[in-house]
Design an enzyme around this catalytic site. Structure first.
Site, PDB file in Angstrom:
ATOM      1  N   LYS A  62       0.901  -1.261  -0.065  1.00  0.00           N
ATOM      2  CA  LYS A  62       0.013   0.018  -0.057  1.00  0.00           C
ATOM      3  C   LYS A  62       0.849   1.261  -0.015  1.00  0.00           C
ATOM      4  CE  LYS A  62      -3.779  -2.596   1.837  1.00  0.00           C
ATOM      5  NZ  LYS A  62      -4.356  -3.184   3.209  1.00  0.00           N
TER       6      LYS A  62
ATOM      7  N   GLN B 214      -4.929  -2.322   9.614  1.00  0.00           N
ATOM      8  CA  GLN B 214      -4.814  -3.433   8.938  1.00  0.00           C
ATOM      9  C   GLN B 214      -5.456  -4.376   9.786  1.00  0.00           C
ATOM     10  OE1 GLN B 214      -3.396  -3.718   5.949  1.00  0.00           O
ATOM     11  NE2 GLN B 214      -4.186  -5.906   6.117  1.00  0.00           N
TER      12      GLN B 214
ATOM     13  N   ASP C 147     -11.057   2.506   4.011  1.00  0.00           N
ATOM     14  CA  ASP C 147     -11.668   1.104   3.908  1.00  0.00           C
ATOM     15  C   ASP C 147     -13.115   0.883   3.745  1.00  0.00           C
ATOM     16  OD1 ASP C 147      -9.673  -0.895   3.323  1.00  0.00           O
ATOM     17  OD2 ASP C 147      -9.135  -1.213   5.539  1.00  0.00           O
TER      18      ASP C 147
END
Ligand code: NDP
Length: 291
Positions: free
Chosen positions: A50, A94, A117
């Site tokens: 990322k 994450q 997200d």
């Protein structure tokens, strides 16, 4: 029939180039912060990719790495600091988090405007409500929708079947397909006669995590088949002893579908491209509606 291959790698590359152009036109680069708790090697690779992708499109990124023993209160403190930073437009925690941390509490603490997200319950709620404009769409489902859009696959009035109902793929993708006016069936481990359910699909999306589960006789001739699955299976013929396959038996289904995504090189590359797109969106929204 031989299916058209929907080349996610090429679609993602062109989206990334478009994002880079938008980023270059901005006075200040959009910023993404990632938070990684613990030392899971797979998560570390995802996070590294990322950051690399951010750098490639000219975005800045901040990686915060915390020990596995980090308390929930400490992690919430880090999220609060990132929420307050003007140079951070997107925050990605994450997953999975260590078992002693309540992942929902952490996700719910992310500023909804920085939730790139799209896991915050408020943002998922906006996806689900008719007539509301969602701030973001979750990255993998948004990637699937982008492939369908680029390939000009008609969705209005189409029968779409989504295999899988997870929070990160199946359920939000089903909501996006409904928003695109498809008639959506969500199938899962308790669904009876999966092959028959799948055969009704004009657009069939597999997101189950079962290697090559969808066979040719599950697919309506000419249907569009999107394979989200990423499964590593043993392969003595491969140098590494293993290879990646999707949730669809690609070779046989490609002989029956109208269009199909390969694995690798289909949905996989879209996920990070959509993360970049969401981060740019977060930065641009800040200009339109100062907070
Ligand atoms: P989850 O394990 O969270 O969810 C799997 C879903 O599939 C569940 O809804 C489950 O049903 C259903 N399911 C499992 N087995 C069966 C079965 N035998 N028959 C019918 N339904 C079944 O997985 P994810 O959604 O996180 O991921 C799915 C796949 O997509 C994985 O291969 C993953 O690696 C891949 N993936 C790929 C990404 C990408 O970037 N391309 C990103 C994220 C995931 P139930 O709810 O009843 O348990």
């Amino acid at each position: 029939m031989t299916a058209t291959i929907l080349d996610g790698k090429a679609i993602a590359a062109s989206l990334r180039a478009e994002i880079a152009t938008h980023v270059a036109a901005r006075a200040a680069a959009p910023g993404l912060a990632t938070v990684l708790v613990g030392d899971d090697p797979a998560s570390a690779v995802y996070v590294r990719n990322k950051h690399k992708a951010c750098a490639e499109v000219g975005m800045h990124s901040i990686g915060i790495q915390l020990p596995a023993a980090t308390s929930q209160a400490e992690l919430l403190g880090v999220v609060a600091e990132l929420n307050a930073r003007a140079d951070v437009h997107g925050i990605l925690v994450q997953l999975p988090l260590p078992a002693h941390i309540d992942a929902l509490a952490v996700i719910s603490a992310i500023d909804v405007h920085k939730d790139v997200d799209c896991l915050h319950p408020e943002n998922v709620g906006l996806l689900a409500q008719k007539g509301r404009e969602p701030r973001f769409a979750p990255c993998t489902p948004a990637g699937v929708m982008h492939i369908l859009q680029v390939a000009n696959i008609p969705l209005a009035g189409a029968n779409a079947v989504v295999l899988g109902r997870s929070n990160i793929v199946g359920m939000p993708l089903s909501l996006l397909l409904v928003r695109a006016d498809a008639t959506v069936t969500i199938a899962h481990s308790r669904t009876g006669d999966l092959p028959a359910v799948c055969r009704a699909a004009d657009v069939l999306v597999a997101a189950v995590g079962v290697p090559e589960m969808v066979r040719a006789d599950w697919v309506k001739p000419g249907a569009t088949v999107i394979d989200v699955g990423i499964n590593r299976i043993a392969d003595p013929a491969a140098k590494s002893g293993s290879r990646l396959v999707g949730d669809v038996a690609y070779a046989e289904v490609a002989g029956r579908a109208g269009a199909i995504t390969p694995v690798p090189g289909g949905v996989g590359p879209m996920t990070i491209a959509m993360l970049l797109s969401n981060t740019l969106r977060a930065a641009e929204a800040e200009i339109k509606e100062p907070r």
